[in-house]
Design a protein around this motif. Structure first.
Motif, PDB file in Angstrom:
ATOM      1  N   LEU A   4      16.987   0.389   5.160  1.00  0.00           N
ATOM      2  CA  LEU A   4      18.389   0.724   5.366  1.00  0.00           C
ATOM      3  C   LEU A   4      18.526   1.801   6.430  1.00  0.00           C
ATOM      4  O   LEU A   4      17.762   2.781   6.436  1.00  0.00           O
ATOM      5  CB  LEU A   4      18.999   1.242   4.057  1.00  0.00           C
ATOM      6  N   VAL A   5      19.517   1.637   7.293  1.00  0.00           N
ATOM      7  CA  VAL A   5      19.788   2.625   8.332  1.00  0.00           C
ATOM      8  C   VAL A   5      21.284   2.878   8.386  1.00  0.00           C
ATOM      9  O   VAL A   5      22.066   1.943   8.627  1.00  0.00           O
ATOM     10  CB  VAL A   5      19.288   2.150   9.711  1.00  0.00           C
ATOM     11  N   GLU A   6      21.681   4.143   8.175  1.00  0.00           N
ATOM     12  CA  GLU A   6      23.085   4.515   8.237  1.00  0.00           C
ATOM     13  C   GLU A   6      23.450   4.977   9.641  1.00  0.00           C
ATOM     14  O   GLU A   6      22.609   5.474  10.396  1.00  0.00           O
ATOM     15  CB  GLU A   6      23.408   5.670   7.261  1.00  0.00           C
ATOM     16  N   SER A   7      24.726   4.835   9.949  1.00  0.00           N
ATOM     17  CA  SER A   7      25.257   5.352  11.203  1.00  0.00           C
ATOM     18  C   SER A   7      26.750   5.590  11.036  1.00  0.00           C
ATOM     19  O   SER A   7      27.348   5.146  10.050  1.00  0.00           O
ATOM     20  CB  SER A   7      24.988   4.383  12.358  1.00  0.00           C
ATOM     21  N   GLY A   8      27.329   6.283  12.010  1.00  0.00           N
ATOM     22  CA  GLY A   8      28.776   6.470  12.008  1.00  0.00           C
ATOM     23  C   GLY A   8      29.257   7.843  11.594  1.00  0.00           C
ATOM     24  O   GLY A   8      30.456   8.113  11.629  1.00  0.00           O
ATOM     25  N   GLY A   9      28.334   8.710  11.188  1.00  0.00           N
ATOM     26  CA  GLY A   9      28.741  10.051  10.809  1.00  0.00           C
ATOM     27  C   GLY A   9      29.163  10.865  12.024  1.00  0.00           C
ATOM     28  O   GLY A   9      29.000  10.437  13.170  1.00  0.00           O
ATOM     29  N   GLY A  10      29.713  12.039  11.757  1.00  0.00           N
ATOM     30  CA  GLY A  10      30.117  12.906  12.851  1.00  0.00           C
ATOM     31  C   GLY A  10      31.058  13.976  12.382  1.00  0.00           C
ATOM     32  O   GLY A  10      31.200  14.218  11.172  1.00  0.00           O
ATOM     33  N   LEU A  11      31.704  14.609  13.347  1.00  0.00           N
ATOM     34  CA  LEU A  11      32.657  15.681  13.074  1.00  0.00           C
ATOM     35  C   LEU A  11      34.067  15.130  13.180  1.00  0.00           C
ATOM     36  O   LEU A  11      34.411  14.464  14.177  1.00  0.00           O
ATOM     37  CB  LEU A  11      32.452  16.818  14.081  1.00  0.00           C
ATOM     38  N   VAL A  12      34.880  15.387  12.178  1.00  0.00           N
ATOM     39  CA  VAL A  12      36.251  14.896  12.175  1.00  0.00           C
ATOM     40  C   VAL A  12      37.152  15.968  11.581  1.00  0.00           C
ATOM     41  O   VAL A  12      36.710  16.759  10.740  1.00  0.00           O
ATOM     42  CB  VAL A  12      36.354  13.579  11.375  1.00  0.00           C
ATOM     43  N   GLN A  13      38.387  15.996  12.010  1.00  0.00           N
ATOM     44  CA  GLN A  13      39.340  16.958  11.455  1.00  0.00           C
ATOM     45  C   GLN A  13      39.857  16.475  10.110  1.00  0.00           C
ATOM     46  O   GLN A  13      39.899  15.266   9.837  1.00  0.00           O
ATOM     47  CB  GLN A  13      40.506  17.157  12.417  1.00  0.00           C
ATOM     48  N   ALA A  14      40.273  17.419   9.298  1.00  0.00           N
ATOM     49  CA  ALA A  14      40.877  17.080   8.011  1.00  0.00           C
ATOM     50  C   ALA A  14      42.047  16.126   8.226  1.00  0.00           C
ATOM     51  O   ALA A  14      42.844  16.299   9.156  1.00  0.00           O
ATOM     52  CB  ALA A  14      41.338  18.336   7.296  1.00  0.00           C
TER      53      ALA A  14
END
Length: 123
Positions: A4-14
């Motif tokens: 399994l390989v995850e992706s798509g995370g990051g920094l986002v505003q509330a």
């Protein structure tokens, strides 16, 4: 062996949204359940959602109902976690996991894990 390989995370505003992806490979997944968990610093790994690969049946933790959804694409061997209305307390490392004949939401029911993807929600 499932990989399994995850992706798509990051920094986002509330209040923002992210879609996490989990790419699965290695074998047939028809009898597997894919789950999403998260772990914040100093906290235990927390169940978010799971989906049965064969019929798409989903189960979500109460605290994400109405904000997060889980889906899968059989043709692409992908699972997705759609996250809306993100809050600073959603900041964590998010993990995709696979298990066979999963009945509940405990991490021990899942025997294969991805490496995780960081989600940071700023206020």
């Amino acid at each position: 062996q499932v990989h399994l390989v995850e992706s798509g995370g990051g920094l986002v505003q509330a209040g923002g949204s992210l879609r996490l992806s989990c790419a699965a490979s290695g074998r047939s997944f028809s009898t597997y359940t894919l789950g999403w968990f998260r772990q914040a610093p100093g906290k235990e790994r927390e169940f978010i959602a799971r989906i049965t690969w064969s019929d798409g049946k989903t189960y979500l933790a109460d605290f994400v109902k109405g904000r997060f959804t889980i889906s899968r694409d059989n043709a692409k061997n992908m699972s997705y976690l759609h996250m809306n209305s993100l809050r600073p307390e959603d900041t964590a490392v998010y993990y995709c996991a696979a298990g066979w004949r999963v009945l509940g939401s405990h991490p021990n029911e899942f025997n294969t894990w991805g490496q995780g993807t960081q989600v940071t929600v700023s206020s």
